[in-house]
Structure formats: structure tokens, C-alpha cells
Design a protein around this motif. Structure first.
Motif, PDB file in Angstrom:
ATOM      1  N   ARG A 120       0.837  -1.197   0.000  1.00  0.00           N
ATOM      2  CA  ARG A 120       0.000   0.000   0.000  1.00  0.00           C
ATOM      3  C   ARG A 120       0.872   1.248   0.000  1.00  0.00           C
ATOM      4  O   ARG A 120       1.908   1.294   0.683  1.00  0.00           O
ATOM      5  N   GLU A 121       0.433   2.251  -0.762  1.00  0.00           N
ATOM      6  CA  GLU A 121       1.107   3.541  -0.804  1.00  0.00           C
ATOM      7  C   GLU A 121       0.109   4.633  -0.442  1.00  0.00           C
ATOM      8  O   GLU A 121      -1.051   4.593  -0.852  1.00  0.00           O
ATOM      9  N   PHE A 122       0.587   5.620   0.318  1.00  0.00           N
ATOM     10  CA  PHE A 122      -0.253   6.750   0.708  1.00  0.00           C
ATOM     11  C   PHE A 122       0.497   8.030   0.343  1.00  0.00           C
ATOM     12  O   PHE A 122       1.594   8.288   0.852  1.00  0.00           O
ATOM     13  N   ASN A 123      -0.108   8.824  -0.537  1.00  0.00           N
ATOM     14  CA  ASN A 123       0.573  10.008  -1.042  1.00  0.00           C
ATOM     15  C   ASN A 123       0.210  11.265  -0.251  1.00  0.00           C
ATOM     16  O   ASN A 123      -0.548  11.208   0.728  1.00  0.00           O
ATOM     17  N   PHE A 124       0.732  12.373  -0.708  1.00  0.00           N
ATOM     18  CA  PHE A 124       0.559  13.648  -0.026  1.00  0.00           C
ATOM     19  C   PHE A 124      -0.916  13.985   0.190  1.00  0.00           C
ATOM     20  O   PHE A 124      -1.310  14.418   1.281  1.00  0.00           O
ATOM     21  N   MET A 125      -1.740  13.786  -0.828  1.00  0.00           N
ATOM     22  CA  MET A 125      -3.146  14.147  -0.722  1.00  0.00           C
ATOM     23  C   MET A 125      -3.905  13.232   0.240  1.00  0.00           C
ATOM     24  O   MET A 125      -4.860  13.674   0.891  1.00  0.00           O
ATOM     25  N   GLN A 126      -3.492  11.984   0.344  1.00  0.00           N
ATOM     26  CA  GLN A 126      -4.184  11.045   1.236  1.00  0.00           C
ATOM     27  C   GLN A 126      -3.819  11.258   2.701  1.00  0.00           C
ATOM     28  O   GLN A 126      -4.622  10.961   3.590  1.00  0.00           O
ATOM     29  N   LEU A 127      -2.616  11.758   2.963  1.00  0.00           N
ATOM     30  CA  LEU A 127      -2.154  11.959   4.343  1.00  0.00           C
ATOM     31  C   LEU A 127      -2.591  13.342   4.827  1.00  0.00           C
ATOM     32  O   LEU A 127      -1.778  14.237   5.058  1.00  0.00           O
ATOM     33  N   ARG A 128      -3.873  13.496   5.012  1.00  0.00           N
ATOM     34  CA  ARG A 128      -4.437  14.808   5.327  1.00  0.00           C
ATOM     35  C   ARG A 128      -3.947  15.342   6.672  1.00  0.00           C
ATOM     36  O   ARG A 128      -3.715  16.544   6.830  1.00  0.00           O
ATOM     37  N   GLU A 129      -3.816  14.464   7.650  1.00  0.00           N
ATOM     38  CA  GLU A 129      -3.405  14.887   8.996  1.00  0.00           C
ATOM     39  C   GLU A 129      -1.888  14.852   9.163  1.00  0.00           C
ATOM     40  O   GLU A 129      -1.299  15.736   9.764  1.00  0.00           O
ATOM     41  N   LEU A 130      -1.243  13.810   8.632  1.00  0.00           N
ATOM     42  CA  LEU A 130       0.195  13.629   8.847  1.00  0.00           C
ATOM     43  C   LEU A 130       1.031  14.668   8.106  1.00  0.00           C
ATOM     44  O   LEU A 130       2.141  14.990   8.524  1.00  0.00           O
ATOM     45  N   ARG A 131       0.531  15.200   7.002  1.00  0.00           N
ATOM     46  CA  ARG A 131       1.337  16.096   6.175  1.00  0.00           C
ATOM     47  C   ARG A 131       1.410  17.518   6.716  1.00  0.00           C
ATOM     48  O   ARG A 131       2.197  18.335   6.246  1.00  0.00           O
ATOM     49  N   GLN A 132       0.585  17.845   7.700  1.00  0.00           N
ATOM     50  CA  GLN A 132       0.515  19.216   8.186  1.00  0.00           C
ATOM     51  C   GLN A 132       0.131  19.238   9.658  1.00  0.00           C
ATOM     52  O   GLN A 132      -0.243  18.228  10.241  1.00  0.00           O
ATOM     53  N   GLY A 133       0.268  20.434  10.278  1.00  0.00           N
ATOM     54  CA  GLY A 133      -0.169  20.602  11.654  1.00  0.00           C
ATOM     55  C   GLY A 133       0.898  20.279  12.678  1.00  0.00           C
ATOM     56  O   GLY A 133       2.069  20.045  12.354  1.00  0.00           O
ATOM     57  N   PHE A 134       0.470  20.226  13.942  1.00  0.00           N
ATOM     58  CA  PHE A 134       1.377  20.012  15.055  1.00  0.00           C
ATOM     59  C   PHE A 134       0.722  19.087  16.071  1.00  0.00           C
ATOM     60  O   PHE A 134      -0.480  18.869  16.049  1.00  0.00           O
ATOM     61  N   GLY A 135       1.525  18.565  16.991  1.00  0.00           N
ATOM     62  CA  GLY A 135       1.010  17.649  17.991  1.00  0.00           C
ATOM     63  C   GLY A 135       0.778  16.261  17.421  1.00  0.00           C
ATOM     64  O   GLY A 135       1.231  15.930  16.328  1.00  0.00           O
ATOM     65  N   VAL A 136       0.064  15.422  18.162  1.00  0.00           N
ATOM     66  CA  VAL A 136      -0.211  14.054  17.727  1.00  0.00           C
ATOM     67  C   VAL A 136      -1.304  14.075  16.658  1.00  0.00           C
ATOM     68  O   VAL A 136      -2.376  14.638  16.857  1.00  0.00           O
ATOM     69  N   ARG A 137      -1.031  13.452  15.513  1.00  0.00           N
ATOM     70  CA  ARG A 137      -1.982  13.410  14.397  1.00  0.00           C
ATOM     71  C   ARG A 137      -1.998  12.014  13.802  1.00  0.00           C
ATOM     72  O   ARG A 137      -0.997  11.307  13.852  1.00  0.00           O
ATOM     73  N   GLU A 138      -3.127  11.620  13.211  1.00  0.00           N
ATOM     74  CA  GLU A 138      -3.230  10.295  12.634  1.00  0.00           C
ATOM     75  C   GLU A 138      -4.169  10.285  11.435  1.00  0.00           C
ATOM     76  O   GLU A 138      -5.106  11.086  11.345  1.00  0.00           O
ATOM     77  N   ASP A 139      -3.879   9.385  10.505  1.00  0.00           N
ATOM     78  CA  ASP A 139      -4.764   9.081   9.377  1.00  0.00           C
ATOM     79  C   ASP A 139      -5.107   7.610   9.451  1.00  0.00           C
ATOM     80  O   ASP A 139      -4.260   6.770   9.770  1.00  0.00           O
TER      81      ASP A 139
END
Length: 327
Positions: A120-139
């Protein structure tokens, strides 16, 4: 008048599935990889199996050792080219700008109807939470389970990642569990602090009833006892891991399929400019699979997650011949 017939029967009895494993260490302190700034870099090598498979096998890839330059964005990716009964193409892509000092890649090839392998591959557009922001985030994602795989056990292996640490740690955690009906795998990708994850590639392995393979997920959070996190980062710090295996496993490492790979990590660097992690010194002894893992000099490991995939020696096919005489 009587006729005589001679009939020879050739029987090939296959006992179990076919499994092989090996290591590739081609990415190791190469000047063209550690000194260049001409990214991306593509390297392809051909791996040949010790014995030809009866049919085209599945091939699982994983990292046993990773060393890359700290502070900068890191972009590493493993992939497969053509796979045949005799071997396969292993492809590396290094995207920079962090220079990669070493990658040790374990591969496992198998023909086993009771095992499911999915990349499985997850690109920039799919990683909505991991690609931006601060603190603990998850997709969160899901992956279907093949209906022919009964009562499976699941593990994940990290194959590719693009991480921007933003002056913080390199942080990526992958958790996978089966839902209550065992129809889907729930995938949870997590990061924290100022880390931004822009690409993830992983392999999911599901081992069902009827297979003699064993898969497990493990790891350690160093905050419980500060062993990896301690300020004295000189020397190689290790933690031992043990997993009980059936007595059909042999004590000679070369006779078993023993594989272990990174699943996730949270790491930083202080005394050196490198992030370096390894899983090594593994064997079967007294009905236990034993491995130790940890950071190398200068790396602070806050957490380190891994998966293992083990298989006992494949029994050799038996050839029998019968002679029937008929009058």
C-alpha cells in the motif's frame, strides 16, 4: 495370446509451501550516494534465488538497517521490478536531500496459498493529517482481507517514507489490527510534534490457518526506562526480543526463514549527524527466536517498532517411482 504392459508411475509429493529469504546491502557508504546532491537517485539490482520456485512467488521486502542524515527531509523508497521463478529486480529510490549512508534490506519470497501479501502507498493528498499541523496526528485507512485466508494474523513492514522533521524528531508509527469479523485490516498511521509525513509505503502480511509461518508485531517505548533515550549515546545499545517457536525450527539459522523489519520509529540525533537504527543478531535457540535491536552511535530512539515473519525449513519434495507389470 497374452500381452505384457510395463507402466512406470512418477510421483512428486510436495510437502508444504516454498519459502526463501536473503539480504541485500548494496546501499552502504557509497560516494555516489553519500556525496551527491543530484536527486532523485535510482538503483536497481537483480536478486537470484538459491532454488527456482515451482511458480512465480510473492516477494516481501523490509528494512533491517537504516542510516540517513539528520535534520534534512528524508525520502526513501523500495519497490519490486519483474519477479520470476528464478529471481526478481530490487529497486531503490533515494529522493534526498538527506543523504542515505546505509540500507540493509531483507527479502522473503514464498509460494503459500495461506498467506496474503499487499503493498500500500499513501501520497501527499491522502495523508491529510500527517502532512501538516502540530502535535499528535493520525490518518486511518482500511485494507480488505482475502476471504480464502482463514483466522489470519497480521503485521506491517515499512518500505518507503518521506518525512520533514521541522527541527523535531523523525516520527512515524504504523499500527494494524483486524476488525472483529476479520474482513478488513484497520491501518492507523501516526506522527507527532512538528514532524510532517508526506508519503508512506508499507507491506501488509496476513498469515492464515494452514501456513507454518509465524508473524508478530513488537516494539519498545524507551520512555519507560530511558535505555535508548539516555544522554550517553556512545556505543551500540540493544534490547533483546524473544519469541517462542515450534520445535520444528532448527537451531542453524541458515536452515530457517528468519526475517524482521522496521515498522515505525521516533528518533532524533545529538552527538552525530546521522539517524541510525538496526535489527540484528537473530537466531533460534532453545525453542526461542531471539533478536536484538536498537540505535547506533549518536542516535536517540524514543520508540522503535518492528514486525517479524518466521517460517520453519521447507521440506524437500520427494520423488517416488512405481513399476507396475501387467500380463
Amino acid at each position: 495370446m497374452k500381452k505384457t504392459f510395463d507402466l512406470f508411475l512418477l510421483m512428486v509429493l510436495s510437502f508444504g509451501a516454498e519459502w526463501q529469504t536473503g539480504l541485500d546491502n548494496v546501499i552502504k557508504n557509497q560516494p555516489q550516494l553519500t556525496l551527491t546532491s543530484n536527486y532523485p537517485i535510482h538503483t536497481q539490482i537483480e536478486i537470484l534465488f538459491d532454488k527456482q520456485f515451482s511458480e512465480v512467488p510473492e516477494v516481501l521486502l523490509m528494512y533491517e538497517h537504516v542510516t540517513f542524515e539528520s535534520i534534512l527531509d528524508v525520502d526513501i523508497n523500495l519497490s519490486l521490478g519483474q519477479v520470476t521463478k528464478s529471481g526478481f529486480e530490487l529497486r531503490y529510490r533515494l529522493g534526498g536531500p538527506a543523504r542515505v549512508q546505509q540500507l540493509k534490506v531483507r527479502w522473503v519470497a514464498f509460494v503459500d496459498k495461506n498467506v496474503q501479501l499487499t503493498y500500500r502507498e499513501f501520497n501527499f493528498m491522502q495523508l491529510r493529517e500527517l502532512r501538516q499541523g502540530f502535535g499528535v496526528r493520525e490518518d486511518i485507512f482500511t485494507n480488505p482481507v482475502n476471504a480464502n485466508i482463514k483466522s489470519p494474523k497480521v503485521s506491517a513492514f515499512l518500505l518507503g517514507f518521506k518525512i520533514n522533521p521541522e527541527n523535531g524528531p523523525y516520527s512515524l508509527q504504523i499500527n494494524c489490527v483486524l476488525d472483529s469479523e476479520m474482513r478488513n485490516v484497520n491501518l492507523n498511521l501516526k506522527t507527532k510534534d512538528t514532524t510532517h509525513v508526506r508519503y508512506v509505503k508499507l507491506a501488509l502480511i496476513l498469515v492464515g490457518e494452514g501456513s507454518k509461518a509465524i508473524t508478530k508485531q513488537g516494539g519498545i517505548d524507551s520512555r519507560g526506562f530511558n535505555y535508548f533515550e539516555e544522554q550517553s549515546t556512545s556505543g551500540i545499545r540493544r534490547i533483546d526480543y524473544k519469541q517462542t517457536v515450534p520445535n520444528t525450527f532448527l537451531t542453524a539459522p541458515q536452515d530457517n526463514v528468519l526475517s524482521q523489519g522496521l515498522r515505525g520509529f521516533e528518533a532524533n540525533s545529538t552527538e552525530s549527524e546521522l539517524i541510525s537504527m538496526s535489527l540484528d543478531k537473530y537466531h533460534v535457540f532453545d525453542d526461542n527466536y531471539e533478536m536484538n535491536f536498537g540505535p547506533l552511535n549518536g542516535t536517540l530512539i524514543y520508540s522503535l517498532d518492528f514486525s517479524i515473519l518466521l517460517h520453519e525449513p521447507t521440506k524437500i519434495e520427494k520423488i517416488t517411482m512405481s513399476h507396475l507389470r501387467r500380463k
